[in-house]
Write an enzyme that holds these catalytic residues in place. Structure first.
Site, mmCIF file in Angstrom:
data_model
loop_
_atom_site.group_PDB
_atom_site.id
_atom_site.type_symbol
_atom_site.label_atom_id
_atom_site.label_comp_id
_atom_site.label_asym_id
_atom_site.label_seq_id
_atom_site.Cartn_x
_atom_site.Cartn_y
_atom_site.Cartn_z
ATOM 1 N N ARG A 90 11.975 -8.607 -2.373
ATOM 2 C CA ARG A 90 12.758 -7.546 -3.040
ATOM 3 C C ARG A 90 14.022 -8.124 -3.680
ATOM 4 O O ARG A 90 14.447 -7.671 -4.741
ATOM 5 C CB ARG A 90 13.126 -6.451 -2.019
ATOM 6 C CG ARG A 90 11.926 -5.593 -1.611
ATOM 7 C CD ARG A 90 12.113 -4.901 -0.276
ATOM 8 N NE ARG A 90 13.161 -3.914 -0.266
ATOM 9 C CZ ARG A 90 13.747 -3.463 0.846
ATOM 10 N NH1 ARG A 90 13.378 -3.924 2.035
ATOM 11 N NH2 ARG A 90 14.689 -2.556 0.770
ATOM 12 N N ARG B 288 16.200 0.529 -12.325
ATOM 13 C CA ARG B 288 16.073 -0.817 -11.767
ATOM 14 C C ARG B 288 15.546 -1.806 -12.785
ATOM 15 O O ARG B 288 15.391 -2.979 -12.466
ATOM 16 C CB ARG B 288 15.108 -0.790 -10.589
ATOM 17 C CG ARG B 288 15.799 -0.656 -9.224
ATOM 18 C CD ARG B 288 14.711 -0.378 -8.216
ATOM 19 N NE ARG B 288 14.918 -0.942 -6.926
ATOM 20 C CZ ARG B 288 15.220 -0.223 -5.853
ATOM 21 N NH1 ARG B 288 15.473 1.064 -5.932
ATOM 22 N NH2 ARG B 288 15.298 -0.800 -4.676
ATOM 23 N N LYS C 299 24.057 1.530 -0.945
ATOM 24 C CA LYS C 299 24.011 2.605 -1.947
ATOM 25 C C LYS C 299 23.723 3.950 -1.290
ATOM 26 O O LYS C 299 24.417 4.935 -1.528
ATOM 27 C CB LYS C 299 22.910 2.336 -2.999
ATOM 28 C CG LYS C 299 23.054 1.024 -3.727
ATOM 29 C CD LYS C 299 21.949 0.827 -4.744
ATOM 30 C CE LYS C 299 20.566 0.662 -4.161
ATOM 31 N NZ LYS C 299 20.375 -0.569 -3.371
ATOM 32 N N ARG D 62 18.398 -2.090 9.613
ATOM 33 C CA ARG D 62 18.516 -0.686 9.198
ATOM 34 C C ARG D 62 17.578 0.202 10.015
ATOM 35 O O ARG D 62 16.435 -0.120 10.266
ATOM 36 C CB ARG D 62 18.170 -0.565 7.710
ATOM 37 C CG ARG D 62 18.060 0.868 7.218
ATOM 38 C CD ARG D 62 18.171 0.994 5.717
ATOM 39 N NE ARG D 62 17.366 0.054 4.972
ATOM 40 C CZ ARG D 62 17.498 -0.173 3.668
ATOM 41 N NH1 ARG D 62 18.421 0.476 2.971
ATOM 42 N NH2 ARG D 62 16.736 -1.038 3.047
ATOM 43 N N ARG E 255 11.966 0.971 8.374
ATOM 44 C CA ARG E 255 11.091 0.982 7.201
ATOM 45 C C ARG E 255 10.134 -0.207 7.228
ATOM 46 O O ARG E 255 10.522 -1.303 7.617
ATOM 47 C CB ARG E 255 11.935 0.917 5.928
ATOM 48 C CG ARG E 255 12.448 2.246 5.474
ATOM 49 C CD ARG E 255 13.493 2.139 4.403
ATOM 50 N NE ARG E 255 13.181 1.246 3.288
ATOM 51 C CZ ARG E 255 13.932 1.124 2.199
ATOM 52 N NH1 ARG E 255 15.035 1.840 2.079
ATOM 53 N NH2 ARG E 255 13.597 0.292 1.243
HETATM 54 P P1 ADP Z 1 20.788 0.602 0.147
HETATM 55 O O1 ADP Z 1 20.639 2.093 -0.035
HETATM 56 O O2 ADP Z 1 21.674 -0.030 -0.881
HETATM 57 O O3 ADP Z 1 19.473 -0.119 0.284
HETATM 58 P P2 ADP Z 1 21.818 1.351 2.802
HETATM 59 O O4 ADP Z 1 22.896 2.324 2.484
HETATM 60 O O5 ADP Z 1 20.557 1.898 3.359
HETATM 61 O O6 ADP Z 1 21.536 0.380 1.536
HETATM 62 O O7 ADP Z 1 22.448 0.270 3.814
HETATM 63 C C1 ADP Z 1 21.656 -0.829 4.280
HETATM 64 C C2 ADP Z 1 22.016 -1.100 5.755
HETATM 65 O O8 ADP Z 1 23.339 -1.621 5.823
HETATM 66 C C3 ADP Z 1 21.983 0.156 6.617
HETATM 67 O O9 ADP Z 1 21.503 -0.191 7.890
HETATM 68 C C4 ADP Z 1 23.463 0.596 6.669
HETATM 69 O O10 ADP Z 1 23.785 1.277 7.896
HETATM 70 C C5 ADP Z 1 24.192 -0.755 6.587
HETATM 71 N N1 ADP Z 1 25.460 -0.666 5.845
HETATM 72 C C6 ADP Z 1 25.758 0.137 4.799
HETATM 73 N N2 ADP Z 1 27.032 -0.088 4.379
HETATM 74 C C7 ADP Z 1 27.521 -1.076 5.160
HETATM 75 C C8 ADP Z 1 28.791 -1.766 5.246
HETATM 76 N N3 ADP Z 1 29.778 -1.476 4.394
HETATM 77 N N4 ADP Z 1 28.929 -2.719 6.175
HETATM 78 C C9 ADP Z 1 27.923 -3.020 7.046
HETATM 79 N N5 ADP Z 1 26.715 -2.411 7.029
HETATM 80 C C10 ADP Z 1 26.520 -1.451 6.109
HETATM 81 P P1 AMP Z 2 14.844 1.612 -1.977
HETATM 82 O O1 AMP Z 2 14.670 2.748 -1.019
HETATM 83 O O2 AMP Z 2 15.765 1.918 -3.108
HETATM 84 O O3 AMP Z 2 15.183 0.310 -1.278
HETATM 85 O O4 AMP Z 2 13.420 1.375 -2.653
HETATM 86 C C1 AMP Z 2 12.283 1.016 -1.884
HETATM 87 C C2 AMP Z 2 11.119 0.626 -2.801
HETATM 88 O O5 AMP Z 2 10.734 1.744 -3.606
HETATM 89 C C3 AMP Z 2 11.401 -0.497 -3.798
HETATM 90 O O6 AMP Z 2 11.256 -1.799 -3.233
HETATM 91 C C4 AMP Z 2 10.345 -0.206 -4.866
HETATM 92 O O7 AMP Z 2 9.051 -0.615 -4.451
HETATM 93 C C5 AMP Z 2 10.357 1.326 -4.905
HETATM 94 N N1 AMP Z 2 11.369 1.824 -5.871
HETATM 95 C C6 AMP Z 2 12.488 2.533 -5.576
HETATM 96 N N2 AMP Z 2 13.180 2.819 -6.693
HETATM 97 C C7 AMP Z 2 12.483 2.268 -7.731
HETATM 98 C C8 AMP Z 2 12.696 2.185 -9.126
HETATM 99 N N3 AMP Z 2 13.770 2.728 -9.725
HETATM 100 N N4 AMP Z 2 11.755 1.533 -9.876
HETATM 101 C C9 AMP Z 2 10.672 0.998 -9.312
HETATM 102 N N5 AMP Z 2 10.427 1.006 -7.998
HETATM 103 C C10 AMP Z 2 11.322 1.635 -7.191
#
Ligand code: ADP
Ligand code: AMP
Length: 215
Positions: free
Chosen positions: A170, A88, A13, A127, A159
């Site tokens: 999660r 969420r 995302k 990541r 992270r």
């Molecule tokens: P989200 O915001 O949904 O938690 P991220 O955009 O941070 O996910 O992506 C999670 C991990 O996967 C990151 O390390 C990113 O570089 C990698 N990633 C994102 N899109 C792809 C893809 N299409 N294929 C492989 N790895 C990806």
């Molecule tokens: P993310 O960066 O989206 O993976 O979110 C990391 C963490 O932040 C999650 O595991 C939750 O603990 C908190 N968080 C992010 N967005 C929300 C949301 N919309 N509602 C509740 N907790 C959230």
């Protein structure tokens, strides 16, 4: 254009939202990023969010809705935005509908990036994020050229919640509390699903395809 980027943790995302931000010049609103910023600043919100994030739980709805309400009222959201990681829960989705009603806005599209659960732990554990500009990398799927950020040379970090145990929690939370939103938004008739297992550029192309089919 008011977009909502949905999908399980690690689906891509944030990666896709960052690309669409540049293309459409609208802000990305990531509740996860907002909570991480509060943790860095050491505010009360940050302390509360950190406890939830480290445990892989959601931050309480009233807290999360409050920060989104404030953010959406800012001027830079007037021409559109990309919500990433919010809502969420069904309660958050209902609250979002109300906030948008008050602002006289509607969601244009809900884009759900689909990635099967078995891929998501590897995505999260690999990541890496730039401390300075927030750019996201993956040690295997999207590696930086060197040890630092390609964009700005910033230091890369992992992270605290991107470990296997927290990620499993999660994913359980996603199944129980967030997946019901798929049906919620399907009923609203603005839902589109994109295959997130493809390379990053192909996922972007599919997202753009959905968005251009709007006009
Ligand atoms: P989200 O915001 O949904 O938690 P991220 O955009 O941070 O996910 O992506 C999670 C991990 O996967 C990151 O390390 C990113 O570089 C990698 N990633 C994102 N899109 C792809 C893809 N299409 N294929 C492989 N790895 C990806
Ligand atoms: P993310 O960066 O989206 O993976 O979110 C990391 C963490 O932040 C999650 O595991 C939750 O603990 C908190 N968080 C992010 N967005 C929300 C949301 N919309 N509602 C509740 N907790 C959230």
């Amino acid at each position: 254009m008011q977009l909502l980027m949905m999908g399980p943790p690690g689906a891509g995302k944030g990666t896709q939202a960052a690309i669409l931000v540049k293309k459409f010049s609208i802000p990305q609103i990531s509740t996860g990023d907002m909570f991480r910023a509060a943790v860095r600043e050491g505010t009360e919100l940050g302390k509360q969010a950190k406890a939830c994030m480290d445990a892989g739980r959601l931050v309480p709805d009233e807290v999360t809705v409050g920060i989104v309400r404030e953010r959406l009222a800012k001027e830079d959201c007037a021409n559109g935005f990309i919500l990433d990681g919010f809502p969420r829960t069904v309660e958050q989705a209902d609250a979002l509908t109300k906030i948008l009603d008050e602002l006289n806005l509607k969601l244009t599209r809900v884009l759900n990036i689909h990635v099967p659960a078995e891929d998501l732990i590897e995505r999260a554990v690999g990541r890496r994020i730039c401390k300075n500009c927030g750019a996201t990398y993956h040690v295997k799927f999207h590696p930086p050229k060197g040890d630092t950020c390609d964009e700005c040379g910033g230091e890369l970090y992992q992270r605290a919640d991107d470990n296997e145990a927290t990620m499993k929690k999660r994913l359980d939370v996603y199944e129980a509390q967030t997946r019901p939103l798929v049906e919620y938004y399907k009923r609203a008739g603005i839902y589109a699903e994109i295959d997130g297992r493809q390379p990053i550029a192909k996922v972007t192309a599919d997202l753009e395809g959905v968005l251009t089919s709007l006009h």
